[in-house]
Design a protein around this motif. Structure first.
Motif, short mmCIF file in Angstrom:
data_model
loop_
_atom_site.label_atom_id
_atom_site.label_comp_id
_atom_site.label_asym_id
_atom_site.label_seq_id
_atom_site.Cartn_x
_atom_site.Cartn_y
_atom_site.Cartn_z
N PRO A 19 36.54 39.84 25.76
CA PRO A 19 35.51 40.20 24.58
C PRO A 19 35.97 41.15 23.38
O PRO A 19 35.42 40.92 22.37
N GLU A 20 37.27 41.71 23.58
CA GLU A 20 37.51 42.60 22.41
C GLU A 20 38.29 41.65 21.50
O GLU A 20 38.28 42.00 20.34
N VAL A 21 38.64 40.62 21.73
CA VAL A 21 39.41 39.69 20.69
C VAL A 21 38.59 38.38 20.59
O VAL A 21 39.04 37.45 19.74
N ALA A 22 37.50 37.98 21.40
CA ALA A 22 36.74 36.67 21.39
C ALA A 22 37.57 35.43 21.64
O ALA A 22 37.26 34.42 20.88
N LEU A 23 38.62 35.70 22.41
CA LEU A 23 39.53 34.59 23.01
C LEU A 23 39.68 34.39 24.35
O LEU A 23 39.61 35.45 24.88
N ASN A 24 40.02 33.29 24.77
CA ASN A 24 40.22 33.21 26.23
C ASN A 24 41.22 33.79 26.75
O ASN A 24 42.50 33.93 25.97
N VAL A 25 41.33 34.07 28.08
CA VAL A 25 42.83 34.96 28.64
C VAL A 25 43.82 34.28 28.56
O VAL A 25 45.15 34.70 28.58
N VAL A 26 43.79 32.73 28.68
CA VAL A 26 45.09 31.80 28.51
C VAL A 26 45.54 31.87 27.32
O VAL A 26 46.64 32.07 27.01
N ASP A 27 44.64 31.57 26.22
CA ASP A 27 45.28 31.86 24.74
C ASP A 27 45.75 33.09 24.30
O ASP A 27 46.74 33.40 23.41
N VAL A 28 45.23 34.13 24.91
CA VAL A 28 45.83 35.58 24.60
C VAL A 28 46.85 35.73 25.27
O VAL A 28 47.81 36.71 24.83
N GLY A 29 47.39 35.06 26.36
CA GLY A 29 48.47 35.27 26.95
C GLY A 29 48.41 36.27 28.09
O GLY A 29 49.49 36.76 28.42
N LEU A 30 47.17 36.44 28.49
CA LEU A 30 47.16 37.44 29.67
C LEU A 30 47.55 36.97 31.03
O LEU A 30 47.72 37.93 31.79
N VAL A 31 47.70 35.88 31.16
CA VAL A 31 48.11 35.20 32.50
C VAL A 31 49.37 34.91 32.46
O VAL A 31 50.01 34.14 31.77
N TYR A 32 49.96 35.71 33.52
CA TYR A 32 51.57 35.55 33.74
C TYR A 32 51.83 34.74 34.65
O TYR A 32 53.18 34.34 34.58
N GLY A 33 51.10 34.16 35.38
CA GLY A 33 51.36 33.13 36.44
C GLY A 33 50.56 32.92 37.48
O GLY A 33 49.55 33.73 37.95
N VAL A 34 50.38 31.58 38.22
CA VAL A 34 49.42 31.45 39.15
C VAL A 34 50.47 30.62 40.41
O VAL A 34 51.22 29.77 40.04
N THR A 35 50.18 31.09 41.55
CA THR A 35 50.95 30.48 42.64
C THR A 35 49.89 30.17 43.76
O THR A 35 48.87 31.17 44.07
N VAL A 36 49.99 28.89 44.04
CA VAL A 36 49.03 28.45 45.41
C VAL A 36 49.97 28.10 46.26
O VAL A 36 50.71 27.21 46.38
N ALA A 37 49.80 28.93 47.71
CA ALA A 37 50.37 28.42 48.91
C ALA A 37 49.76 29.29 50.04
O ALA A 37 49.11 30.24 49.82
N GLN A 38 50.04 28.78 51.12
CA GLN A 38 49.58 29.15 52.43
C GLN A 38 47.91 29.67 52.37
O GLN A 38 47.73 30.78 52.85
N GLY A 39 47.36 28.70 51.88
CA GLY A 39 45.81 29.23 51.87
C GLY A 39 45.50 30.09 50.71
O GLY A 39 44.35 30.74 50.82
N LYS A 40 46.24 30.66 49.77
CA LYS A 40 45.76 31.62 48.86
C LYS A 40 46.44 31.51 47.48
O LYS A 40 47.42 30.63 47.21
N LEU A 41 45.46 31.59 46.38
CA LEU A 41 45.84 31.56 45.23
C LEU A 41 46.09 32.97 44.78
O LEU A 41 45.16 33.70 44.82
N HIS A 42 47.11 33.16 44.12
CA HIS A 42 47.61 34.33 43.47
C HIS A 42 47.87 34.47 42.11
O HIS A 42 48.70 33.68 41.65
N ALA A 43 46.95 35.08 41.30
CA ALA A 43 47.12 35.06 39.91
C ALA A 43 47.54 36.50 39.38
O ALA A 43 46.98 37.57 39.73
#
Length: 110
Positions: free
Chosen positions: A28-52
Motif C-alpha cells: 500500500p505504500e507504493v500502490a504496486l504488487n509485491v512481485v513488481d516491487v521485487g519483495l519476493v526473493y524466492g518460492v520453493t515447493v517441496a515435501q508438502g510445503k510452500l516456502h516463500a
C-alpha cells in the motif's frame, strides 16, 4: 516452461498460480504488487510445503504484518489445501530499487 519473476523451485503446474497469487498482494505504500516491487526473493515447493522468502523495502515498513498476512492468504486461497504455506521475512540481501520490475519503474516515472 514459463519464467517466474523470482527464483522458483517446485512443480511446474504451481508456478503460474503462485505468481498470480503473489501479484494480487499490493504494497500500500507504493500502490504496486509485491512481485513488481521485487519483495519476493524466492518460492520453493517441496515435501508438502510452500516456502516463500520475502522482504520489505525497509525494516521500518509500517505495513509489514499486513503484507505478510495478505501473501499467506492469497497463496492459501490458490494452493492445494494439503500444502502448508510458510512465509519467511528476510533482510538479506537488502532490498534495493534494482529489484523493481520494468513496469514498476515506468509507474514511478523512472
Amino acid at each position: 516452461m514459463s519464467e517466474a519473476p523470482f527464483p522458483y523451485d517446485g512443480p511446474e503446474e504451481l508456478r503460474q498460480p503462485i505468481v498470480a497469487a503473489l501479484s494480487r498482494v499490493v504494497d500500500p505504500e507504493v500502490a504496486l504488487n509485491v512481485v513488481d516491487v521485487g519483495l519476493v526473493y524466492g518460492v520453493t515447493v517441496a515435501q508438502g510445503k510452500l516456502h516463500a522468502r520475502v522482504t520489505m523495502t525497509s525494516a521500518a515498513c509500517p505495513v509489514t504484518d499486513v503484507i505478510l498476512e495478505e501473501i499467506e492468504a492469497e497463496l492459501d486461497r490458490d494452493m492445494p489445501p494439503e500444502l502448508l504455506i510458510q512465509v519467511e521475512l528476510v533482510w538479506e540481501p537488502p532490498w534495493s530499487t534494482d529489484r523493481l520490475s520494468e513496469s514498476a519503474k515506468r509507474f514511478m516515472g523512472w
